[in-house]
Design a protein around this motif. Structure first.
Motif, PDB file in Angstrom:
ATOM      1  N   ARG A  73       0.907  -1.114   0.147  1.00  0.00           N
ATOM      2  CA  ARG A  73       0.180   0.119  -0.059  1.00  0.00           C
ATOM      3  C   ARG A  73       0.838   1.349  -0.064  1.00  0.00           C
ATOM      4  O   ARG A  73       0.721   2.067  -0.805  1.00  0.00           O
ATOM      5  CB  ARG A  73      -0.929   0.037   1.265  1.00  0.00           C
ATOM      6  CG  ARG A  73      -1.503   1.377   1.322  1.00  0.00           C
ATOM      7  CD  ARG A  73      -2.789   1.340   2.567  1.00  0.00           C
ATOM      8  NE  ARG A  73      -3.976   1.443   1.882  1.00  0.00           N
ATOM      9  CZ  ARG A  73      -4.968   1.103   2.487  1.00  0.00           C
ATOM     10  NH1 ARG A  73      -5.138   0.542   3.434  1.00  0.00           N
ATOM     11  NH2 ARG A  73      -6.239   1.610   1.605  1.00  0.00           N
ATOM     12  N   GLU A  74       1.827   1.237   0.900  1.00  0.00           N
ATOM     13  CA  GLU A  74       2.746   2.552   1.004  1.00  0.00           C
ATOM     14  C   GLU A  74       3.479   2.961  -0.527  1.00  0.00           C
ATOM     15  O   GLU A  74       3.683   3.897  -0.868  1.00  0.00           O
ATOM     16  CB  GLU A  74       3.452   2.193   2.090  1.00  0.00           C
ATOM     17  CG  GLU A  74       3.250   2.147   3.505  1.00  0.00           C
ATOM     18  CD  GLU A  74       2.581   0.717   3.761  1.00  0.00           C
ATOM     19  OE1 GLU A  74       3.255  -0.327   3.061  1.00  0.00           O
ATOM     20  OE2 GLU A  74       1.742   0.697   4.300  1.00  0.00           O
ATOM     21  N   ALA A  80       1.194   8.044  -5.939  1.00  0.00           N
ATOM     22  CA  ALA A  80      -0.005   8.790  -6.389  1.00  0.00           C
ATOM     23  C   ALA A  80       0.557  10.449  -6.277  1.00  0.00           C
ATOM     24  O   ALA A  80       1.391  10.991  -5.563  1.00  0.00           O
ATOM     25  CB  ALA A  80      -1.126   8.698  -5.328  1.00  0.00           C
ATOM     26  N   VAL A  81      -0.408  11.284  -6.937  1.00  0.00           N
ATOM     27  CA  VAL A  81      -0.191  12.748  -7.173  1.00  0.00           C
ATOM     28  C   VAL A  81      -0.624  13.148  -5.834  1.00  0.00           C
ATOM     29  O   VAL A  81      -0.075  14.078  -5.272  1.00  0.00           O
ATOM     30  CB  VAL A  81      -0.966  13.199  -8.476  1.00  0.00           C
ATOM     31  CG1 VAL A  81      -0.967  14.812  -8.400  1.00  0.00           C
ATOM     32  CG2 VAL A  81      -0.407  12.606  -9.635  1.00  0.00           C
ATOM     33  N   PHE A  87      -5.767   6.908   1.095  1.00  0.00           N
ATOM     34  CA  PHE A  87      -6.313   6.436  -0.031  1.00  0.00           C
ATOM     35  C   PHE A  87      -6.147   7.394  -1.175  1.00  0.00           C
ATOM     36  O   PHE A  87      -5.538   8.457  -0.885  1.00  0.00           O
ATOM     37  CB  PHE A  87      -8.170   6.615  -0.139  1.00  0.00           C
ATOM     38  CG  PHE A  87      -8.321   5.762   1.000  1.00  0.00           C
ATOM     39  CD1 PHE A  87      -8.866   4.376   0.565  1.00  0.00           C
ATOM     40  CD2 PHE A  87      -8.626   5.943   2.230  1.00  0.00           C
ATOM     41  CE1 PHE A  87      -9.342   3.647   1.579  1.00  0.00           C
ATOM     42  CE2 PHE A  87      -9.344   5.227   3.294  1.00  0.00           C
ATOM     43  CZ  PHE A  87      -9.813   3.837   2.891  1.00  0.00           C
ATOM     44  N   PHE A  88      -6.335   6.995  -2.480  1.00  0.00           N
ATOM     45  CA  PHE A  88      -5.744   7.566  -3.648  1.00  0.00           C
ATOM     46  C   PHE A  88      -6.767   8.902  -3.456  1.00  0.00           C
ATOM     47  O   PHE A  88      -7.947   8.908  -3.230  1.00  0.00           O
ATOM     48  CB  PHE A  88      -5.966   6.956  -4.860  1.00  0.00           C
ATOM     49  CG  PHE A  88      -4.948   6.091  -5.220  1.00  0.00           C
ATOM     50  CD1 PHE A  88      -3.502   6.466  -5.507  1.00  0.00           C
ATOM     51  CD2 PHE A  88      -5.206   4.667  -4.889  1.00  0.00           C
ATOM     52  CE1 PHE A  88      -2.825   5.606  -5.644  1.00  0.00           C
ATOM     53  CE2 PHE A  88      -4.242   3.697  -5.102  1.00  0.00           C
ATOM     54  CZ  PHE A  88      -3.088   4.064  -5.565  1.00  0.00           C
TER      55      PHE A  88
END
Length: 98
Positions: A73-74, A80-81, A87-88
């Protein structure tokens, strides 16, 4: 087989097209030829001919599903931006309370 003006107008409406008179005459001739060909095929004696779903055998060429470890997950969130609470975070795509 001759296509009537009413049938051709209905087809124009269903296809959501507008034909000029030359296109209408050409299409009428083409559709008539196709329908005549179907009528010829319909005259064939098909008694004893086995029904066929497809002309070639269908075989699954996909590989078997295999379980693999997923991306941590990390690591995924690190790509991700923007993230929020683990969460995204993406731009809103739907307006309203929805």
């Amino acid at each position: 087989m001759r296509i009537s003006d009413e049938e051709l107008a209905r087809l124009e409406g269903l296809a959501r097209i507008a034909l000029d008179p030359e296109e209408r005459d050409s299409l009428r001739d083409d559709l008539g030829a196709v329908l005549e060909y179907f009528a010829t095929i319909n005259e064939l004696d098909t008694d004893g001919v086995e029904e066929m779903v497809r002309p070639v055998p269908l075989a699954n060429v996909l590989r078997e599903d295999e379980v693999h470890d997923s991306l941590p997950r990390e690591t995924a969130l690190g790509l991700a931006v923007e993230t929020e609470d683990g969460f995204f975070k993406v731009p809103r795509t739907v307006d309203g309370d929805g």
